[in-house]
Structures are given as C-alpha cells and as structure tokens.
Design a protein around this motif. Structure first.
Motif, PDB file in Angstrom:
ATOM      1  N   SER A 475       0.845  -1.185   0.000  1.00  0.00           N
ATOM      2  CA  SER A 475       0.000   0.000   0.000  1.00  0.00           C
ATOM      3  C   SER A 475       0.879   1.233   0.000  1.00  0.00           C
ATOM      4  CB  SER A 475      -0.918   0.012   1.221  1.00  0.00           C
ATOM      5  OG  SER A 475      -1.767   1.134   1.193  1.00  0.00           O
ATOM      6  N   ILE A 478      -3.190   5.812   1.629  1.00  0.00           N
ATOM      7  CA  ILE A 478      -3.971   5.464   2.807  1.00  0.00           C
ATOM      8  C   ILE A 478      -5.287   4.786   2.447  1.00  0.00           C
ATOM      9  CG2 ILE A 478      -5.205   7.665   2.999  1.00  0.00           C
ATOM     10  CD1 ILE A 478      -4.747   7.499   6.037  1.00  0.00           C
ATOM     11  N   ASN A 479      -5.817   5.035   1.261  1.00  0.00           N
ATOM     12  CA  ASN A 479      -7.134   4.492   0.899  1.00  0.00           C
ATOM     13  C   ASN A 479      -7.072   3.446  -0.199  1.00  0.00           C
ATOM     14  OD1 ASN A 479      -6.501   6.100  -1.256  1.00  0.00           O
ATOM     15  ND2 ASN A 479      -8.345   7.363  -1.172  1.00  0.00           N
ATOM     16  N   ILE A 481      -5.190  -0.527  -1.257  1.00  0.00           N
ATOM     17  CA  ILE A 481      -4.303  -1.665  -1.026  1.00  0.00           C
ATOM     18  C   ILE A 481      -4.191  -2.462  -2.327  1.00  0.00           C
ATOM     19  CG2 ILE A 481      -3.982  -3.867   0.184  1.00  0.00           C
ATOM     20  CD1 ILE A 481      -5.478  -2.659   2.557  1.00  0.00           C
ATOM     21  N   LEU A 490     -10.450   1.691  -0.329  1.00  0.00           N
ATOM     22  CA  LEU A 490     -10.855   1.995   1.048  1.00  0.00           C
ATOM     23  C   LEU A 490     -11.313   3.446   1.195  1.00  0.00           C
ATOM     24  CD1 LEU A 490      -7.910   0.255   2.954  1.00  0.00           C
ATOM     25  CD2 LEU A 490     -10.079  -0.754   2.230  1.00  0.00           C
ATOM     26  N   LEU A 496      -9.685   5.758   8.919  1.00  0.00           N
ATOM     27  CA  LEU A 496      -8.260   5.468   8.779  1.00  0.00           C
ATOM     28  C   LEU A 496      -7.524   6.797   8.680  1.00  0.00           C
ATOM     29  CD1 LEU A 496      -8.128   2.503   6.223  1.00  0.00           C
ATOM     30  CD2 LEU A 496      -7.674   2.426   8.681  1.00  0.00           C
ATOM     31  N   GLN A 501      -1.405   2.371   9.122  1.00  0.00           N
ATOM     32  CA  GLN A 501      -2.572   1.528   9.407  1.00  0.00           C
ATOM     33  C   GLN A 501      -2.957   0.717   8.176  1.00  0.00           C
ATOM     34  OE1 GLN A 501      -5.061   4.929  10.780  1.00  0.00           O
ATOM     35  NE2 GLN A 501      -5.511   3.636  12.543  1.00  0.00           N
ATOM     36  N   THR A 502      -2.962   1.369   7.030  1.00  0.00           N
ATOM     37  CA  THR A 502      -3.324   0.678   5.790  1.00  0.00           C
ATOM     38  C   THR A 502      -2.315  -0.420   5.478  1.00  0.00           C
ATOM     39  OG1 THR A 502      -4.251   2.772   4.988  1.00  0.00           O
ATOM     40  CG2 THR A 502      -3.973   1.022   3.382  1.00  0.00           C
ATOM     41  N   GLU A 556     -12.156  -2.055  10.575  1.00  0.00           N
ATOM     42  CA  GLU A 556     -11.535  -1.662   9.307  1.00  0.00           C
ATOM     43  C   GLU A 556     -10.983  -2.869   8.560  1.00  0.00           C
ATOM     44  OE1 GLU A 556     -12.355   2.044  11.032  1.00  0.00           O
ATOM     45  OE2 GLU A 556     -11.089   0.540  11.990  1.00  0.00           O
ATOM     46  N   ALA A 560     -12.141  -3.921   4.838  1.00  0.00           N
ATOM     47  CA  ALA A 560     -11.182  -4.105   3.747  1.00  0.00           C
ATOM     48  C   ALA A 560     -11.362  -5.464   3.080  1.00  0.00           C
ATOM     49  CB  ALA A 560      -9.760  -3.954   4.276  1.00  0.00           C
TER      50      ALA A 560
END
Length: 571
Positions: A475, A478-479, A481, A490, A496, A501-502, A556, A560
């Motif tokens: 990734s 952040i949004n 993957i 995402l 998020l 985190q992602t 989350e 995902a």
C-alpha cells in the motif's frame, strides 16, 4: 558484531560501484552508544522505503524515571509513540534530506499523525529501545556515493539517535504529559458504558481542523472552544486532569442539526476521530468515543459479496435475493445498507452518518413520496424506519448529522443544534414542532427484522499473487491496497488516519488468509487475528522487523476484506 570502523572500510571499498554493491553492508555494527542493524537493503535507489530494513538498539535510559510505563499497555504505547515522534523530528532536523537519485540521502521513520497509536517502529523493554527506520543509501544515477553515505551513517544518524533517544536531550515533562494524556483519554473511554454514554467531549476542546486535508487544529484564536449545553453536561474525575466537565451523548439516537457552516460536520468528525487518543495540544485530547464507533456512507461501485441487506432492501425486481446480496457495482443505497450490516456483523455499537454523504433514498421517504409510490412498489425500507429497532433490539446507537430531514425528530432521543460552532440542546423544541405537524409520514419498518447471518469465506479465495505469479501485497496510499491482482478501494473508510494503518491491514489480510478453511466465519477470523495482535504485537503480521505498521481495528480489517473483489462467501 562488527564495529563501525569495519563499516567505514566497507563503504570506502564500494565507492562508485553499481548500487547492488551496497548489499555488502548488511550486518550488525557496534557504535558503543548504540548498535546499528542493516537487515535489508533495496537493490535500487528508487525503491520505496518499506523495502529497506534498518534498526538501532540503545540502552533504555528512561527506565529509572519511567518504570511505570510497563504497568499498563496504554502508557507503554504512549511512551513508544512519543519516541517515534522524537525520532521523526530529529531526522528532519539533523538529516540533510534527499541527495542524489531516487530516495538517496533520506533518513526517516514512519510518519506519526495526531493520534497516539501502537506502532512497531519503536519496540521497548526494560533493558533496551529498538527503533526501526529507513535510510536512503545515496547514489548518483545507479552508482554508489560513499562520501554522502559516510556522512549519513557516522554523523547524522548518531546525532538523530542522541537527540531522540537519550533522556538528557528530551524534556521529561513533555514525555510525562504525553503518557498522562493517553491515560486520561483511555480512562474516559472505559467509563462511557457505565455512564450510559457513547461520546464525551470536554469543555474547551478545539474541534475545527486547519483544513479538509489537515488533521492539525485550527489556530485557537480563530475558533470557538467547545462548551457543553447544560442539559447534556456530565463530569468525570480523570486520573491526571481531575474533575472534567463536558458534553455526554447518551446511548440511543442522536440528531445533530443546524445551518450550513455552523459546525455540524465538525462535531461529527470529532466524534468519529474520538476512537483514537490524541496527542497533547491537538484540541481533541478529551473528545472520546466508544471504540467500536463506525462512520457509514454511501459509496457507489463498491463490491458486495453475499451480505444480508433484506432488512433495508427487499422485493427487488426480477426476484433478486437480498438475504445473500452480491454485486460488483453497488448503488448508493445498497452500498450503505451493506456497510451497516457488515459493521453489525463484526460488532459495532455506534453508527455515525452525515446526510451529505448518504444516499437520500436510503435515509427517508417523506409523506408525499409515500402517497405517490406505494410501499409495495418500493423495495427500500429507509433508515429512519430502522433506527429505533437497531437500538431497541441490537443495542446499536446512531448519531446522524442532518440539515434538511425534520422527520428524524420523531425517532431521535436527543437533538443537538450547532449554532456558531456551539451545541444547543433543542430536543424539547423539536418535539413541539413534531407534535404540531399534522402531516406525518407512515412508519414502514415492520417487516424484515435486522438479522445477521454467519458469512464463511471460501477456502483459498484470496490470492496474493499478481499477474507475474509473484506475491504482491503493498500500500502506497492510505485508501488503497494492492493485493495480488486486485486493488482494494478503502475510500469510504473515513476513520483510517495513517498510511501505517493501511499497510498493517494489508499485512493482516495476508496473515488472516491462513484461517480461510471454508468453515470459520469471517467474524471469528477477525476476532482471532485481533487477539493474536493484542497478545503478540503487530510483528505477528510480518516475520521481518518492519517498522511500518500502526494499530487498526477489526472493523476496518473486516471492511477491507469485504471490499476485496476476490472474496467469495459460502452460501
């Protein structure tokens, strides 16, 4: 373990050679005051930071003064978070930045945001502190520049480590405040259920942010500090801050209303970010929400795999089954219905929605439309007709921002008007208006109760291999993957807040794949993995000493996985 003189000799011997010769530097080096570990070196100066692995280990010089950090998990997390920030700041200050090709010359660590998070960039025990970071070994084109590399390894890195990790160079009051801020926030969150609350926002909090793309607080001279309406004010005695007053939002259905630009969405944003503990001076240190609070929005085009949305959508034309609804291209209403059911499946207690990002036909059918279009001809049962049963039957509270749907007065327990960024309890006034209105819409929520079916993923349905048959899970945004041949979008996961985190969620999907046996429900898989992380830390998601992961919630992770187009569920 070799000493740094040997590292100097290695560098001198590879100057001007092809970049691949940097592989000779891998090893462990003793610098007396710290140890440097070069575990993995990218083979290209353009390679992204996560492809390199560099660590330092120093003696834990804080232990005499801060031995208590090991008494609770939250204090240890806050301590590690503080050191990660200091290392990031020191690297900006002491490193001269990009010098050469690609990422040449960079020294950095996974960038922390406004939340105090568990991170695997800093690992601590009573004897040592380990920091995992990135060094962009310098090159001109693809030729090694060992002179700059020597300056980085023997001048800049020692200065960064001394500035960030040696107690004598840090303000211990700042560290103590960082830990106390996290402990106070966690204490409030632990008290919410016993106080029958889902949210607490302390008086004098600063809720507005600098901009729509910045999570930092707006200048205090340009904002109104938050002040609770008297009718909703509660007082909580915090471990460090003492008696603290603020607005408590009780369990049930809460409507946030008001004119445009008066602070409705700002308040909702503070609530959705209240699942995190924030750093000192963020302004939201005491804006605390139930940890399972989830923001739901409509998102056209998302993937849905066998989700029971029949409580909201039924009797579709062509007799399409909505108890196991699937689509590659969801509409706004079906995406919102599916997201709510997926959140309930993995255990949310609070749903947040803003009418600006909701599907209108999912939120309400007013009395005029009810008269024109018979219910038998409308497959959607709108949220207004399900909100009360969500709470009474499932214990799930709702907080909704609305500037234009007055019919929600009839189903709301608390109605808060935002006026010039100040909250006003207008519940009584709204009820009076509702009672005086003769034309009311007809309740349509009797049929199709909210029920959750166990969803069991098909064995081996998730494949991390790309079109070249290479494992490819990463990734860079952040949004988004990249997972094998698929991209997981995402965008609608608005809670998020960090790329780390992602990255961790991407690793978690790869890790959880081993549980896909065709028997275990998705909810149980999520729970099992989160318990594993709770017990053993984020490193369970990667057998290498990566420093690019930050904590995330099972919610989350579930969202995902549900958006992975390769996911298949057993009927």
């Amino acid at each position: 373990m070799e000493n740094f003189d040997i590292l100097k000799h290695k560098l001198e011997s590879i100057h001007g050679r092809d970049y691949g010769a940097y592989q000779a530097l891998k090893g462990e080096y003793d610098y007396s005051q710290f140890k440097l570990f070069i575990d993995q070196i990218p083979k290209d100066p353009y390679a992204p930071p996560h492809t390199g692995r560099y660590r330092v280990i120093v003696k834990n010089g804080f232990i005499n003064q801060f031995n208590h950090i090991f008494n609770t998990k939250i204090s240890e997390i806050a301590f590690r978070d503080f050191l990660a920030r200091k290392f990031y700041d020191a690297a900006l200050k002491k490193s001269k930045g990009r010098r050469g090709t690609g990422n040449s010359g960079i020294i950095t660590i996974a960038k922390p945001g406004q939340a105090i998070l568990e991170r695997n960039s800093v690992i601590v025990n009573k004897e040592m502190i380990e920091v995992r970071f990135f060094i962009g070994l310098p090159a001109n084109g693809r030729k090694i520049n060992s002179q700059i590399c020597q300056a980085m390894l023997f001048e800049e890195i020692p200065k960064i480590i001394a500035l960030a990790l040696f107690p004598e160079n840090l303000d211990m009051r700042d560290l103590e405040q960082h830990i106390k801020t996290a402990e106070d926030a966690e204490y409030v969150r632990s008290r919410l259920a016993s106080l029958n609350l889902v949210v607490f926002i302390a008086d004098n909090s600063i809720l507005p942010r600098k901009s729509g793309v910045s999570d930092q607080p707006l200048d205090i001279n340009r904002v109104f500090p938050f002040k609770s309406p008297e009718s909703l004010r509660v007082e909580i005695d915090l471990p460090h801050s003492g008696k603290t007053k603020g607005m408590g939002i009780p369990k049930g259905i809460t409507l946030i209303v008001g004119g445009g630009y008066h602070g409705k969405s700002t308040l909702l944003n503070a609530i959705e970010m209240g699942i995190y503990n924030h750093i000192p001076n963020d302004g939201r240190e005491k804006c605390i929400s139930d940890f399972s609070t989830i923001k739901i929005r409509a998102y056209n085009g998302r993937y849905i795999e066998k989700v029971d949305i029949s409580a909201f959508i039924n009797n579709l034309p062509l007799q399409k089954n909505t108890t196991q609804f699937s689509t590659d291209n969801a509409s706004g209403s079906t995406s919102q219905a599916a997201s709510i059911m997926e959140a309930i499946e993995v255990g949310t207690n609070v749903i947040l929605m803003d009418e600006d990002t909701c599907a209108t036909n999912f939120m309400i059918r007013d009395q005029k439309m009810q008269k024109l279009v018979e219910k038998d001809d409308e497959p959607i049962t709108t949220f207004i007709d399900k909100a009360e049963s969500l709470y009474s039957n499932k214990g799930i509270s709702t907080i909704l921002v609305s500037g234009g749907i007055g019919d929600y007065f009839d189903v709301s327990n608390i109605i808060i008007q935002m006026k010039n960024y100040n909250p006003i309890d207008v519940t009584g006034k709204a009820y009076e208006i509702s009672r005086s209105t003769s034309n009311k819409r007809v309740y349509e929520g009797k049929e199709h109760p909210i029920s959750i079916n166990e969803r069991v993923p098909v064995k081996n349905c998730i494949n991390p291999y790309n079109y070249y048959n290479k494992k490819s899970v990463y990734s860079a945004e952040i949004n988004r993957i990249h997972f094998g041949k698929n991209i997981i979008d995402l965008t609608d996961l608005e809670q998020l807040i960090e790329l780390s985190q992602t990255k961790a969620i991407a690793g978690a999907i790869l890790h959880i794949n081993k549980y896909f046996d065709g028997k275990m429900p998705l909810k149980e898989m999520i729970h099992k993995l989160m318990c594993d992380i709770e017990k053993n830390g984020l490193d369970v998601l990667n057998n290498r000493a990566s420093g690019y992961f930050a904590e995330f919630r099972g919610l989350e992770l579930a969202f995902a996985i549900n958006r992975l187009r390769a996911l298949k569920i057993i009927s």
